[in-house]
Design a protein around this motif. Structure first.
Motif, PDB file in Angstrom:
ATOM      1  N   GLY A 159      48.264  39.185  60.736  1.00  0.00           N
ATOM      2  CA  GLY A 159      47.301  39.435  61.812  1.00  0.00           C
ATOM      3  C   GLY A 159      47.705  40.529  62.775  1.00  0.00           C
ATOM      4  N   ALA A 210      41.685  39.469  70.472  1.00  0.00           N
ATOM      5  CA  ALA A 210      42.737  40.018  69.619  1.00  0.00           C
ATOM      6  C   ALA A 210      43.761  38.951  69.257  1.00  0.00           C
ATOM      7  CB  ALA A 210      43.411  41.196  70.327  1.00  0.00           C
ATOM      8  N   ARG A 212      44.560  46.808  66.262  1.00  0.00           N
ATOM      9  CA  ARG A 212      43.301  47.542  66.156  1.00  0.00           C
ATOM     10  C   ARG A 212      42.326  47.143  67.250  1.00  0.00           C
ATOM     11  NH1 ARG A 212      38.697  46.192  64.069  1.00  0.00           N
ATOM     12  NH2 ARG A 212      39.515  44.449  62.864  1.00  0.00           N
ATOM     13  N   ILE A 213      42.179  45.846  67.477  1.00  0.00           N
ATOM     14  CA  ILE A 213      41.233  45.381  68.501  1.00  0.00           C
ATOM     15  C   ILE A 213      41.622  45.927  69.874  1.00  0.00           C
ATOM     16  CG2 ILE A 213      40.420  43.336  69.759  1.00  0.00           C
ATOM     17  CD1 ILE A 213      40.577  41.817  67.074  1.00  0.00           C
ATOM     18  N   ARG A 265      48.108  43.741  62.379  1.00  0.00           N
ATOM     19  CA  ARG A 265      47.311  44.976  62.297  1.00  0.00           C
ATOM     20  C   ARG A 265      45.978  44.798  63.024  1.00  0.00           C
ATOM     21  NH1 ARG A 265      46.695  47.600  56.474  1.00  0.00           N
ATOM     22  NH2 ARG A 265      48.951  47.655  56.831  1.00  0.00           N
ATOM     23  N   LYS A 266      45.349  43.651  62.848  1.00  0.00           N
ATOM     24  CA  LYS A 266      44.065  43.416  63.518  1.00  0.00           C
ATOM     25  C   LYS A 266      44.272  43.315  65.023  1.00  0.00           C
ATOM     26  CE  LYS A 266      39.845  40.652  63.279  1.00  0.00           C
ATOM     27  NZ  LYS A 266      39.180  39.475  62.657  1.00  0.00           N
ATOM     28  N   TRP A 267      45.344  42.674  65.454  1.00  0.00           N
ATOM     29  CA  TRP A 267      45.690  42.595  66.886  1.00  0.00           C
ATOM     30  C   TRP A 267      45.781  43.994  67.490  1.00  0.00           C
ATOM     31  CZ3 TRP A 267      46.996  40.158  71.410  1.00  0.00           C
ATOM     32  CH2 TRP A 267      47.984  40.730  72.212  1.00  0.00           C
ATOM     33  N   SER A 296      43.154  36.601  66.327  1.00  0.00           N
ATOM     34  CA  SER A 296      43.301  37.137  64.969  1.00  0.00           C
ATOM     35  C   SER A 296      44.705  36.911  64.412  1.00  0.00           C
ATOM     36  CB  SER A 296      42.980  38.632  64.964  1.00  0.00           C
ATOM     37  OG  SER A 296      43.965  39.360  65.680  1.00  0.00           O
TER      38      SER A 296
END
Length: 335
Positions: A299, A324, A305-306, A301-303, A327
């Motif tokens: 998670g 974020a 990105r958001i 990468r999503k953290w 995720s």
């Protein structure tokens, strides 16, 4: 325990002064991960404080203690005046930068170029010591610059500067090449010489010596602490703060209180974010320092990105950070 004893204990592990990174928001975030680690400001130039009146550069949150301010400069009177301003604002330590290799710093005749003039550094430190009263003044230096022989230069530097009453040094175990390498290259290309720095502790047992450069884990930190009084970590503490700081109180300082989890640290930032945003600080100015807390975790990468995409948008606030955070799984399943 007096302030000096507290700071020396805290200096078993410190987070390096890093330009554009170790600002007050970053330090508050790091303090939520470790109660004991010594935190340093970005370098603040003495001319900016004394001639420019830029006292806002000394702002910090009381929760950041123990905290040290790093000064840049080479004029003893100006550094003394800047030290007085730092002491008045309650800093626990005042440090002189004798290690930064940037062109901008060289043009001001301070930073690593001062390795060539230990007599001037001694004069600066004597003036700072007089101005600091009971607050400790310290030096962060390199093992040498350019074609200097570190085996000769470093012990000479430590001897001459300690004669001015300085008892604590942090030594970056690399040379600085003032010609031919960029500041970024100076952090990686010159080879590390840990054995030389270790020998300085043997040669100067009365000095409190910390080692800096290329150290990335608490296991490495403990190994250096078998010889040295302290370890300073820079980029690893910024890019992967959970690995360096979340277990530091227990592993380095013997604290028996349980460490926070990374999720708990992020949630503990919510009130701080709300307070700073009410003062007009943009969310991105705070969350840019938080991007690495889940490095290596599912998670992550999503953290990143958001937060990277959303924190600068109008209306972004704590809700975005909570989104974020959702995720990133709080519990990582065992293999």
């Amino acid at each position: 325990m007096n302030t000096q004893s507290i700071i020396r204990q805290a200096a078993r592990l410190s987070v390096a002064p890093m330009m554009d990174w170790s600002d007050r928001h970053c330090r508050y975030f790091h303090r939520l991960m470790s109660r004991h680690t010594l935190l340093y400001t970005e370098m603040v130039t003495a001319p900016a404080l004394v001639r420019g009146g830029a006292l806002h550069l000394l702002d910090y949150n009381t929760e950041e203690h123990p905290i040290a301010v790093q000064l840049g400069g080479s004029d003893p009177k100006e550094l003394a005046a800047a030290t007085k301003l730092c002491v008045e604002r309650g800093y626990d330590e005042v440090n002189l930068n004798v290690g930064c290799p940037s062109d901008r710093v060289q043009s001001g005749t301070f930073g690593a170029v001062l390795m060539r003039d230990p007599g001037l550094v001694a004069d600066c430190m004597a003036a700072m010591k007089d101005a600091a009263q009971d607050i400790e003044v310290t030096v962060k230096c390199r093992i040498g610059v350019d074609d200097q022989d570190p085996e000769v230069v470093l012990p000479d530097f430590l001897e001459k500067v300690s004669d001015a009453g300085v008892n604590r040094f942090t030594v970056h175990a690399r040379k600085a090449w003032l010609q031919g390498l960029s500041p970024k290259e100076n952090r990686d290309i010159p080879p590390l010489d840990y054995p030389l720095v270790h020998r300085m502790k043997e040669e100067f047992p009365h000095l409190h010596l910390s080692i800096n450069g290329g150290i990335t884990t608490l296991d490495e930190t403990r190994a250096h602490l078998d010889v040295m009084d302290g370890v300073m970590i820079g980029r690893a503490a910024y890019h992967d703060p959970a690995t360096v700081l979340l277990g530091a109180d227990q592993a380095i300082f013997g604290d028996t209180a349980p460490a926070r989890t990374a999720h708990e640290v992020v949630e503990a930032m919510y009130p701080y974010i709300e307070t700073r945003m009410a003062e007009g600080i943009r969310l991105h100015s705070i969350t840019r320092h938080m991007l690495g807390i889940f490095t290596g975790r599912p998670g992550a990468r999503k953290w990143r990105r958001i937060l990277s995409e959303g924190a600068s948008k109008p209306g972004a606030g704590v809700a975005l950070v909570a989104e974020a955070l959702s995720s990133v799984p709080e519990h990582i399943p065992a293999d």
